[in-house]
Design a protein around this motif. Structure first.
Motif, mmCIF file in Angstrom:
data_model
loop_
_atom_site.group_PDB
_atom_site.id
_atom_site.type_symbol
_atom_site.label_atom_id
_atom_site.label_comp_id
_atom_site.label_asym_id
_atom_site.label_seq_id
_atom_site.Cartn_x
_atom_site.Cartn_y
_atom_site.Cartn_z
ATOM 1 N N ASP A 267 4.269 -1.973 -5.423
ATOM 2 C CA ASP A 267 3.168 -2.443 -4.596
ATOM 3 C C ASP A 267 1.865 -1.832 -5.122
ATOM 4 N N ALA A 269 -1.126 -2.227 -4.110
ATOM 5 C CA ALA A 269 -2.001 -1.750 -3.037
ATOM 6 C C ALA A 269 -1.644 -0.313 -2.663
ATOM 7 N N THR A 270 -0.354 0.013 -2.642
ATOM 8 C CA THR A 270 0.068 1.380 -2.355
ATOM 9 C C THR A 270 -0.315 2.306 -3.492
ATOM 10 N N SER A 273 -4.930 1.076 -4.101
ATOM 11 C CA SER A 273 -5.881 0.940 -2.997
ATOM 12 C C SER A 273 -5.760 2.071 -1.987
ATOM 13 N N ARG A 274 -4.537 2.538 -1.719
ATOM 14 C CA ARG A 274 -4.374 3.594 -0.718
ATOM 15 C C ARG A 274 -5.004 4.901 -1.175
ATOM 16 N N ARG A 280 -9.870 -1.810 -5.026
ATOM 17 C CA ARG A 280 -8.770 -2.577 -4.449
ATOM 18 C C ARG A 280 -8.008 -3.277 -5.553
ATOM 19 N N ASP A 282 -4.316 -5.597 -5.424
ATOM 20 C CA ASP A 282 -3.184 -6.072 -4.635
ATOM 21 C C ASP A 282 -2.224 -6.880 -5.510
ATOM 22 N N GLY A 317 -2.307 -11.848 -7.428
ATOM 23 C CA GLY A 317 -2.859 -10.705 -6.724
ATOM 24 C C GLY A 317 -4.363 -10.806 -6.636
#
Length: 448
Positions: A267, A269-270, A273-274, A280, A282, A317
């Motif tokens: 992932d 985003a994990t 982005s996190r 960002r 995704d 994405g």
């Protein structure tokens, strides 16, 4: 010479018959009494404890037939390092059946469970047992099997194994454990894996080498890597993996690791982005690692990635305009002309959709970063990202060599006046694990 009379000879013969028939019976009776007396179990516990260097408790001992021993309710205890008088359980089994074949010992376990305070504690414990066993001359090979085995490494790290078959070759120079087993996954499947553990004592200091590899079946949940890092926090809860992990340590030094294999359904985003609030990214990615080496950093204290190479494929994405611009500015990714025309009016927070992302990468120990497109011949040479309709490129790989410090500036916030990384959110600590070398050595890095 005086000759015995016939009656005397008959009496002596009768006594001989009695002794010959009653002797074995008496021996068996004496052995049975010794085995069944309350103190025999404690004698066995003490002898096993002496051999293993652990405290051993048993519920019972049986001898079904010559050469076979069955221990029931066996529990192994180790003294708590911080509190020597307190014992902690490290292994238990409902039953252990031992049988010998010359210098080969066969062990069959039922209801086997292993426990440790953590992965490092487990490795230290196994290393100590290997050192003790290497000096045992009673046998030179041990075969171990169990239908199931539960492993608890603390902090929620629990694993279930099936069809465990292990072999322990006792060698004073390099005792070796080899094991084949199936890891029980949440879906109920059981994928076969292999383990090889060697304690090489032939050098100036003993070297411990642990190799873990997937052998057959579907990829495993990435949670099997949780003893080394929190997989859900880094690559997402649904990520899967397959490949080979090799850990090595000389003496009491730091651990080194080498990994080659695949991480599937990562992932992004994990992963990005996190940890980087300004950027960002995704989508789900398939990451193929040709070789990744972890160990002591050549510059500065601590350990981190020394080098890594492989290929990343993802899509569909989305990427934030700010991250795309940072890739262009700091890593020299050329952008498609039509995208540059609208870049000035694009907010850095705006998400830009992409259909495919594909890049081959290599980060060397000296800090050099080499990048190339991995989207195939259907697109312009060097293309790494294409539009959602999969017709036109968005970005291309750099034509020249980049460096790890540019990657650091891409991922972390930068003080443009001094061109250095500045303290930011603690989640950016992962930047410090990137290879330390190249231009990064000549720059001032003040990341968390």
């Amino acid at each position: 010479m005086r000759t015995l009379s016939r009656p005397h000879r008959q009496v002596l013969f009768t006594l001989g018959i009695v002794v010959a028939t009653m002797g074995p019976t008496a021996f068996v009776a004496l052995t049975a009494w010794n085995v069944n007396r309350p103190g025999h179990r404690h004698d066995v516990e003490a002898e096993l404890g002496r051999q293993l260097g652990l405290k051993v408790t048993l519920e019972g001992v049986r001898y079904p037939k010559p050469g076979e021993i069955v221990y029931t309710g066996a529990v192994l205890w180790q003294r708590e390092p911080r509190r020597e008088k307190q014992l902690v359980e490290v292994a238990r089994a409902d039953s252990l059946k031992f049988s010998r074949d010359g210098r080969r010992l066969v062990l069959r376990a039922e209801g086997l469970a292993l426990a440790a305070e953590g992965p490092r504690h487990a490795m230290d414990q196994v290393g100590e047992l290997l050192s003790r066993a290497a000096g045992d001359e009673a046998w030179d090979h041990v075969a171990i099997s169990a239908d199931s085995c539960a492993i608890d490494l603390g902090d929620g790290l629990q694993y279930g194994l099936r069809d465990l078959a292990a072999s322990f070759r006792i060698d004073a120079g390099a005792p070796t454990v080899e094991a084949s087993y199936r890891v029980i996954t949440p879906s109920g499947s059981a994928n076969r894996c292999e383990l090889v553990l060697v304690r090489d004592r032939r050098g100036n200091e003993p070297e411990t080498i642990l190799t873990l590899r997937t052998a057959e079946g579907l990829p495993l949940p990435a949670s099997v890597l949780d003893p080394f890092f929190s997989s859900a926090d880094w690559i997402g809860p649904d990520a899967r993996m397959q490949g080979e992990l090799r850990l090595s340590r000389i003496g009491a030094g730091d651990w080194r690791a080498n990994f080659s294999g695949e991480l599937i359904d990562v992932d992004l985003a994990t992963l990005v982005s996190r940890r980087i609030s300004e950027h960002r990214l995704d989508g789900l990615a398939h990451l193929v690692i040709d070789e990744a080496e972890w160990g002591p950093q050549p510059v500065g204290p601590g350990s981190g990635w020394r080098s890594v190479s492989g290929e990343l494929r993802a899509g569909p994405g989305a990427i934030s305009a700010g991250l795309l611009q940072a890739l262009q500015t700091e890593m020299r990714f050329p952008l498609a002309e039509r995208f540059q025309l609208r870049r000035a009016s694009t907010s850095t927070d705006q998400a830009i959709a992409f259909g495919d992302l594909g890049v081959r990468f290599s980060i060397e120990e000296d800090g050099a970063v080499r990048l190339a497109g991995a989207l195939g011949d259907a697109f312009e040479p060097g293309a790494v990202m294409i539009e959602p309709d999969r017709l036109e490129p968005i970005a291309f790989a750099p034509t020249g060599q980049a460096d790890v410090f540019g990657l650091r500036r891409t991922l972390g916030p930068v003080d443009r006046r001094n061109a250095v990384l500045v303290p930011a959110d603690p989640t950016l600590k992962f930047i410090d694990y990137l290879p330390q070398g190249g231009s990064a050595r000549s720059e001032v890095v003040r990341a968390n």
